[in-house]
Write an enzyme that holds these catalytic residues in place. Structure first.
Site, PDB file in Angstrom:
ATOM      1  N   ASN A  46      95.041  59.533  34.954  1.00  0.00           N
ATOM      2  CA  ASN A  46      94.537  59.697  36.329  1.00  0.00           C
ATOM      3  C   ASN A  46      93.445  58.685  36.653  1.00  0.00           C
ATOM      4  O   ASN A  46      92.712  58.858  37.625  1.00  0.00           O
ATOM      5  CB  ASN A  46      94.015  61.126  36.537  1.00  0.00           C
ATOM      6  CG  ASN A  46      92.889  61.482  35.583  1.00  0.00           C
ATOM      7  OD1 ASN A  46      92.405  60.632  34.844  1.00  0.00           O
ATOM      8  ND2 ASN A  46      92.471  62.738  35.612  1.00  0.00           N
TER       9      ASN A  46
ATOM     10  N   GLU B 205      86.345  62.133  35.520  1.00  0.00           N
ATOM     11  CA  GLU B 205      87.578  62.545  36.188  1.00  0.00           C
ATOM     12  C   GLU B 205      87.531  62.206  37.678  1.00  0.00           C
ATOM     13  O   GLU B 205      86.443  62.001  38.234  1.00  0.00           O
ATOM     14  CB  GLU B 205      87.755  64.057  36.029  1.00  0.00           C
ATOM     15  CG  GLU B 205      87.871  64.521  34.576  1.00  0.00           C
ATOM     16  CD  GLU B 205      89.229  64.198  33.946  1.00  0.00           C
ATOM     17  OE1 GLU B 205      89.867  63.194  34.305  1.00  0.00           O
ATOM     18  OE2 GLU B 205      89.644  64.967  33.064  1.00  0.00           O
TER      19      GLU B 205
ATOM     20  N   ASP C 133      82.157  59.856  24.913  1.00  0.00           N
ATOM     21  CA  ASP C 133      82.300  61.268  25.264  1.00  0.00           C
ATOM     22  C   ASP C 133      82.602  62.148  24.059  1.00  0.00           C
ATOM     23  O   ASP C 133      82.876  61.660  22.965  1.00  0.00           O
ATOM     24  CB  ASP C 133      83.395  61.435  26.332  1.00  0.00           C
ATOM     25  CG  ASP C 133      84.656  60.628  26.015  1.00  0.00           C
ATOM     26  OD1 ASP C 133      84.836  60.226  24.860  1.00  0.00           O
ATOM     27  OD2 ASP C 133      85.460  60.399  26.933  1.00  0.00           O
TER      28      ASP C 133
ATOM     29  N   HIS D 112      90.830  57.972  34.787  1.00  0.00           N
ATOM     30  CA  HIS D 112      89.475  58.266  34.291  1.00  0.00           C
ATOM     31  C   HIS D 112      89.048  57.250  33.239  1.00  0.00           C
ATOM     32  O   HIS D 112      89.862  56.687  32.512  1.00  0.00           O
ATOM     33  CB  HIS D 112      89.328  59.710  33.803  1.00  0.00           C
ATOM     34  CG  HIS D 112      89.942  60.051  32.476  1.00  0.00           C
ATOM     35  ND1 HIS D 112      90.402  61.312  32.181  1.00  0.00           N
ATOM     36  CD2 HIS D 112      90.158  59.326  31.360  1.00  0.00           C
ATOM     37  CE1 HIS D 112      90.862  61.329  30.942  1.00  0.00           C
ATOM     38  NE2 HIS D 112      90.730  60.138  30.420  1.00  0.00           N
TER      39      HIS D 112
HETATM   40  C1  GLP Z   1      90.681  60.510  26.539  1.00  0.00           C
HETATM   41  C2  GLP Z   1      89.361  59.742  26.494  1.00  0.00           C
HETATM   42  C3  GLP Z   1      89.441  58.461  27.281  1.00  0.00           C
HETATM   43  C4  GLP Z   1      90.706  57.706  26.941  1.00  0.00           C
HETATM   44  C5  GLP Z   1      91.893  58.556  27.255  1.00  0.00           C
HETATM   45  C6  GLP Z   1      93.216  57.854  27.075  1.00  0.00           C
HETATM   46  O1  GLP Z   1      90.830  61.258  27.696  1.00  0.00           O
HETATM   47  N1  GLP Z   1      88.264  60.510  26.970  1.00  0.00           N
HETATM   48  O2  GLP Z   1      88.307  57.673  27.013  1.00  0.00           O
HETATM   49  O3  GLP Z   1      90.779  56.490  27.647  1.00  0.00           O
HETATM   50  O4  GLP Z   1      91.819  59.672  26.392  1.00  0.00           O
HETATM   51  O5  GLP Z   1      93.791  58.175  25.861  1.00  0.00           O
HETATM   52  P1  GLP Z   1      95.053  57.443  25.276  1.00  0.00           P
HETATM   53  O6  GLP Z   1      94.582  56.118  24.805  1.00  0.00           O
HETATM   54  O7  GLP Z   1      95.456  58.308  24.122  1.00  0.00           O
HETATM   55  O8  GLP Z   1      96.073  57.354  26.329  1.00  0.00           O
END
Ligand code: GLP
Length: 252
Positions: A134, A141, A67, A136
């Site tokens: 959440n 989402e 993404d 995702h």
């Molecule tokens: C972002 C990314 C996700 C990732 C998430 C969790 O939202 N789009 O792919 O899993 O962050 O991030 P963190 O590892 O910092 O908790």
């Protein structure tokens, strides 16, 4: 689904990196699906060390990212392209022509088309994944549906608040992103998933325990993946009772 319970986040990251490196050793031009966030950071450190110590050769490796925020250029330190260059791609000397990541500044529909054209023709050999608070995966989402291919999404307020720790304020966090769909993630031949921290407990319970596969917690679709290995440290895993079909192992 396979759950590997580790001693620590560092061990989860080390073992995740080894799984990805094994795929690259088997297939020099492997297409490696990459993720952002703080969770994969040590995975990228171990991968970079392997390249620098000549224990792995990334001379033909291709990468694709899940993404990117809409509206951020690759020069912006909060963009995912910048993140990937900083934490993996530059140190491993992967040139732009072997890097696929949505361009947050391009025309959104054209960019979605470009990403899907590539993704349809190039199966992902191994996808690194983590999860949002959440549930995702990528930026898929909570929703009424699972999307198949790359598409544009409006970010949930919870996600913007959670990701705001990397920005100066929540208002600065973009409101939209382009993400690979849950269908695209499911087509990866192998998934290496890691999570750590209490804030991920709720999502990980829904993914690993008995319960429905629901787009309301997009990560639950992984219950249907044929080759998904989840690394959780003991501190998180001890609160989860995996469903009977999950193969549980302790890391050695
Ligand atoms: C972002 C990314 C996700 C990732 C998430 C969790 O939202 N789009 O792919 O899993 O962050 O991030 P963190 O590892 O910092 O908790």
């Amino acid at each position: 689904m396979r759950l590997i319970v580790t001693e620590s986040y560092e061990q989860s990251a080390y073992l995740s990196a080894q799984m990805i490196l094994d795929v690259i050793r088997e297939k020099a031009d492997a297409l490696v699906g990459l993720a952002t966030g703080t969770t994969p950071l040590s995975v990228y450190r171990y991968m970079t060390e392997a390249v620098q110590q000549k224990k792995a050769d990334f001379g033909k490796v291709r990468t694709i990212n899940l993404d990117e925020y809409i509206g951020l250029s690759g020069e912006d330190p909060n963009s995912y392209l910048y993140f990937m260059r900083k934490h993996l791609l530059d140190a491993c000397q992967i040139p732009s022509e072997r890097i696929m990541i949505p361009n947050g500044m391009a025309d959104v529909q054209e960019e979605i088309y470009r990403m899907n054209l590539f993704a349809d023709a190039n199966p992902i050999d191994v996808q690194l994944l983590s999860v949002g608070v959440n549930g995702h995966i990528g930026f898929n989402e909570p929703s009424d549906v699972f999307y198949d291919r790359y598409h544009a999404v409006k970010l949930a307020q919870k996600t913007r608040e959670s990701n705001s720790r990397l920005f100066s304020s929540v208002e600065e966090v973009p409101t939209e992103a382009i993400t690979m769909g849950a269908g695209g993630i499911m087509r990866a031949k192998k998934i290496v998933f890691l999570a750590t921290g209490d804030e991920k407990l709720d999502a990980m319970k829904k993914i690993l325990e008995d319960g429905e596969v629901t787009p309301d917690c997009q990560g639950t679709i992984l219950k249907f993946h044929q080759d998904c290995t989840i690394f959780l440290d003991q501190a998180l895993a001890e609160h989860i009772r995996p469903a009977s079909y999950v193969e549980v192992k302790r890391a050695r």
